[in-house]
Every structure is written in structure tokens, then in C-alpha cells.
Design a protein around this motif. Sequence first.
Motif, PDB file in Angstrom:
ATOM      1  N   PRO A  64     -10.896 -47.510   4.378  1.00  0.00           N
ATOM      2  CA  PRO A  64      -9.845 -48.218   3.660  1.00  0.00           C
ATOM      3  C   PRO A  64      -8.537 -47.458   3.773  1.00  0.00           C
ATOM      4  CG  PRO A  64     -11.172 -46.976   2.122  1.00  0.00           C
ATOM      5  CD  PRO A  64     -11.825 -46.831   3.474  1.00  0.00           C
ATOM      6  N   GLU A  65      -7.447 -48.117   3.472  1.00  0.00           N
ATOM      7  CA  GLU A  65      -6.142 -47.465   3.567  1.00  0.00           C
ATOM      8  C   GLU A  65      -5.848 -46.695   2.278  1.00  0.00           C
ATOM      9  OE1 GLU A  65      -4.184 -47.152   6.166  1.00  0.00           O
ATOM     10  OE2 GLU A  65      -5.713 -48.175   7.322  1.00  0.00           O
ATOM     11  N   ASP A  66      -6.528 -45.598   2.092  1.00  0.00           N
ATOM     12  CA  ASP A  66      -6.246 -44.720   0.964  1.00  0.00           C
ATOM     13  C   ASP A  66      -6.517 -43.294   1.392  1.00  0.00           C
ATOM     14  OD1 ASP A  66      -9.020 -44.242   0.834  1.00  0.00           O
ATOM     15  OD2 ASP A  66      -9.300 -45.902  -0.551  1.00  0.00           O
ATOM     16  N   ASP A  67      -6.368 -42.349   0.484  1.00  0.00           N
ATOM     17  CA  ASP A  67      -6.509 -40.945   0.837  1.00  0.00           C
ATOM     18  C   ASP A  67      -7.944 -40.445   0.747  1.00  0.00           C
ATOM     19  OD1 ASP A  67      -3.854 -40.608   1.378  1.00  0.00           O
ATOM     20  OD2 ASP A  67      -3.325 -40.068  -0.676  1.00  0.00           O
ATOM     21  N   LEU A  68      -8.843 -41.250   0.189  1.00  0.00           N
ATOM     22  CA  LEU A  68     -10.207 -40.776  -0.021  1.00  0.00           C
ATOM     23  C   LEU A  68     -10.914 -40.465   1.286  1.00  0.00           C
ATOM     24  CD1 LEU A  68     -11.409 -43.144  -2.879  1.00  0.00           C
ATOM     25  CD2 LEU A  68     -10.805 -40.736  -3.065  1.00  0.00           C
ATOM     26  N   ASP A  69     -10.617 -41.244   2.355  1.00  0.00           N
ATOM     27  CA  ASP A  69     -11.325 -41.055   3.610  1.00  0.00           C
ATOM     28  C   ASP A  69     -10.818 -39.828   4.372  1.00  0.00           C
ATOM     29  OD1 ASP A  69      -8.942 -42.535   3.935  1.00  0.00           O
ATOM     30  OD2 ASP A  69      -9.538 -43.055   5.964  1.00  0.00           O
ATOM     31  N   ARG A  70      -9.843 -39.117   3.814  1.00  0.00           N
ATOM     32  CA  ARG A  70      -9.371 -37.890   4.446  1.00  0.00           C
ATOM     33  C   ARG A  70     -10.249 -36.702   4.058  1.00  0.00           C
ATOM     34  NH1 ARG A  70      -3.191 -36.752   4.487  1.00  0.00           N
ATOM     35  NH2 ARG A  70      -3.927 -35.527   6.256  1.00  0.00           N
ATOM     36  N   ILE A  71     -11.217 -36.945   3.186  1.00  0.00           N
ATOM     37  CA  ILE A  71     -12.169 -35.910   2.788  1.00  0.00           C
ATOM     38  C   ILE A  71     -13.564 -36.354   3.220  1.00  0.00           C
ATOM     39  CG2 ILE A  71     -13.149 -34.596   0.875  1.00  0.00           C
ATOM     40  CD1 ILE A  71     -10.215 -34.018   1.356  1.00  0.00           C
ATOM     41  N   ILE A  72     -14.206 -35.540   4.061  1.00  0.00           N
ATOM     42  CA  ILE A  72     -15.547 -35.855   4.538  1.00  0.00           C
ATOM     43  C   ILE A  72     -16.521 -34.914   3.844  1.00  0.00           C
ATOM     44  CG2 ILE A  72     -17.051 -35.954   6.560  1.00  0.00           C
ATOM     45  CD1 ILE A  72     -14.491 -36.426   8.228  1.00  0.00           C
ATOM     46  N   THR A  73     -17.412 -35.467   3.056  1.00  0.00           N
ATOM     47  CA  THR A  73     -18.323 -34.680   2.232  1.00  0.00           C
ATOM     48  C   THR A  73     -19.715 -34.615   2.837  1.00  0.00           C
ATOM     49  OG1 THR A  73     -19.092 -36.558   0.923  1.00  0.00           O
ATOM     50  CG2 THR A  73     -17.044 -35.491   0.201  1.00  0.00           C
ATOM     51  N   GLU A  74     -20.585 -33.841   2.167  1.00  0.00           N
ATOM     52  CA  GLU A  74     -21.969 -33.753   2.621  1.00  0.00           C
ATOM     53  C   GLU A  74     -22.659 -35.111   2.594  1.00  0.00           C
ATOM     54  OE1 GLU A  74     -21.903 -31.670  -1.511  1.00  0.00           O
ATOM     55  OE2 GLU A  74     -20.519 -32.105   0.125  1.00  0.00           O
ATOM     56  N   LYS A  75     -22.270 -35.978   1.644  1.00  0.00           N
ATOM     57  CA  LYS A  75     -22.866 -37.308   1.569  1.00  0.00           C
ATOM     58  C   LYS A  75     -22.521 -38.115   2.820  1.00  0.00           C
ATOM     59  CE  LYS A  75     -23.091 -41.487  -1.276  1.00  0.00           C
ATOM     60  NZ  LYS A  75     -22.638 -42.147  -2.536  1.00  0.00           N
ATOM     61  N   ASP A  76     -21.269 -38.012   3.273  1.00  0.00           N
ATOM     62  CA  ASP A  76     -20.851 -38.725   4.474  1.00  0.00           C
ATOM     63  C   ASP A  76     -21.623 -38.230   5.700  1.00  0.00           C
ATOM     64  OD1 ASP A  76     -18.788 -40.152   3.069  1.00  0.00           O
ATOM     65  OD2 ASP A  76     -17.608 -38.319   3.108  1.00  0.00           O
ATOM     66  N   ILE A  77     -21.816 -36.916   5.780  1.00  0.00           N
ATOM     67  CA  ILE A  77     -22.558 -36.351   6.912  1.00  0.00           C
ATOM     68  C   ILE A  77     -24.010 -36.833   6.892  1.00  0.00           C
ATOM     69  CG2 ILE A  77     -23.351 -34.232   8.022  1.00  0.00           C
ATOM     70  CD1 ILE A  77     -20.317 -34.680   8.196  1.00  0.00           C
ATOM     71  N   ARG A  78     -24.628 -36.826   5.708  1.00  0.00           N
ATOM     72  CA  ARG A  78     -26.021 -37.283   5.603  1.00  0.00           C
ATOM     73  C   ARG A  78     -26.161 -38.733   6.032  1.00  0.00           C
ATOM     74  NH1 ARG A  78     -26.138 -34.172   0.755  1.00  0.00           N
ATOM     75  NH2 ARG A  78     -25.730 -36.040  -0.492  1.00  0.00           N
ATOM     76  N   LYS A  79     -25.228 -39.587   5.598  1.00  0.00           N
ATOM     77  CA  LYS A  79     -25.290 -40.999   5.955  1.00  0.00           C
ATOM     78  C   LYS A  79     -25.077 -41.189   7.452  1.00  0.00           C
ATOM     79  CE  LYS A  79     -26.107 -43.031   2.034  1.00  0.00           C
ATOM     80  NZ  LYS A  79     -27.349 -43.818   1.839  1.00  0.00           N
ATOM     81  N   SER A  80     -24.152 -40.428   8.027  1.00  0.00           N
ATOM     82  CA  SER A  80     -23.901 -40.509   9.467  1.00  0.00           C
ATOM     83  C   SER A  80     -25.158 -40.160  10.258  1.00  0.00           C
ATOM     84  CB  SER A  80     -22.762 -39.561   9.854  1.00  0.00           C
ATOM     85  OG  SER A  80     -22.579 -39.512  11.244  1.00  0.00           O
ATOM     86  N   VAL A  81     -25.839 -39.097   9.835  1.00  0.00           N
ATOM     87  CA  VAL A  81     -27.062 -38.672  10.515  1.00  0.00           C
ATOM     88  C   VAL A  81     -28.183 -39.687  10.288  1.00  0.00           C
ATOM     89  CG1 VAL A  81     -28.872 -36.908  10.557  1.00  0.00           C
ATOM     90  CG2 VAL A  81     -26.462 -36.227  10.452  1.00  0.00           C
TER      91      VAL A  81
END
Length: 244
Positions: A64-81
Amino acid sequence: MKTRRFIAGLAAALITVSAVASSASAFDYNKKKYTIIAPPGNNDSPSTTGGGSGTSSTPIYVDPEDDLDRIITEKDIRKSVEYDVPIRIRHDGATITKGGVAEIAKSGKPVVFTIDGCTITIDPASVSEVRAEFIKIRIIPVPEEGATYIYPEGNGGYPFDLEIKVNKRLLPDTMDKETAHLYHIDGSDVEDLGPQAFGADGSATFVISGRSYYKIVGSRILHADGTYEDVSAAAATIADGIDL
């Protein structure tokens, strides 16, 4: 007449409910940061690969067009994997948190990111230090040099290796791929990292662990008429006027 109106009303209601349910399911992954979607023409789930339509159904992250996606957390990495999908980084970069880097280190498989015409892959075995890290890479094709510059923004080295795949569209047609080398340019120091390999799709892939500039260029420029111009004397220099 009443029966017809009832059936028409029921059909409209069902269409509305179906649309709402479909819209809601598209945001089930992570409402705060990303939505997982499949490419057009497929209705497969995020964990599905291949499809009857002939189009890959591997999902991607849409930010989305906001600042939240500028932070990649462990949750994002787990979902990607888990879903075997890349994480999209916006053109202005993103920070992988310390927890995110720790998750990469224990992921057991490479984690893939995409940003502005290139793919970045981090092998968990290459993680040497667990710390937060900012990722932003600019890629600048320079047709008049037959070259492409790669600029990882920031200072110092990374706590992991980055395998970078540059898409063909960012490699100018004037580049002589037969003689192309990858150069690392740090101030006045120039290091020839050797011949640059190219994939069947015309892309260039290489591995870096530090910043400064990188440049892919051959010793010749290919002109539109099929002739070559020898530029070996200037191949490893930075072009005048190029805003890196």
C-alpha cells in the motif's frame, strides 16, 4: 411477477455478497502491510504454483502507499518463506529489522526481494551478523557508455551477501556482453571483479557484500549499424555527468 422480482433480488444479493467475500479474502494475508494476489488469469491460492491458464500463479506482495511497508519484519520473512514469494521493496528502499535478519539466518532457504528492475536474493548461510539493515539499490543504464551502474545506497558492508539479478531492460543494447566485466568502484579505487555472466533471458547476476558503485561494461560499444568502438581505456571509469 412477484416470483420474478424475488429471484432477481436474490441474485443481486448473492452477487453483492460474493463480491464482498472476494474483496475480503484478498486482504487476509496482512492487513497492515501487504496483500498477496495472484497474477491475472489465476485464482489459485498463495501456496499454489502453476496454473491451467498458462500464467504463473505464484503470488507477489503488493504494498500500500504508506510508510509501513518500509519496515520488513520477521513476520514478513516467515510469510515469504512459507509461501515461496518475493517481498517487494519500494523504490525508496526498506529496512529489514534485526528480527527480520535473524529470521533470514534461520530460514533454511534463500529469501527473495524485488526492487526497481532487479531481484535480490539473500542466502541464510551468508548472514555474518544479526542487525537491522537498510536496502535500497538504484540501477542506471548508460547507453552512450554501453554500461549499467549499480548503486547500493548507504555506507559500509552488508551483514550478508546480496545476489543481484539485473533485468535485461536495464542493460543497454550498446553493451558488448562478450567482453563485459563487473567493476567495483570505491572512490579512486577500481577493482575488476571478472567477466560478467548473462542468463538465457539476457539478465546479469552477481553477488556483492559491500556498497559503493558497481558497473557492468565491456571493452567495446556496439553501435546500431553493428560496428564496435573500442572503449577499453575508459571502461572502468565513472561517466561524466551521470547522477549516481
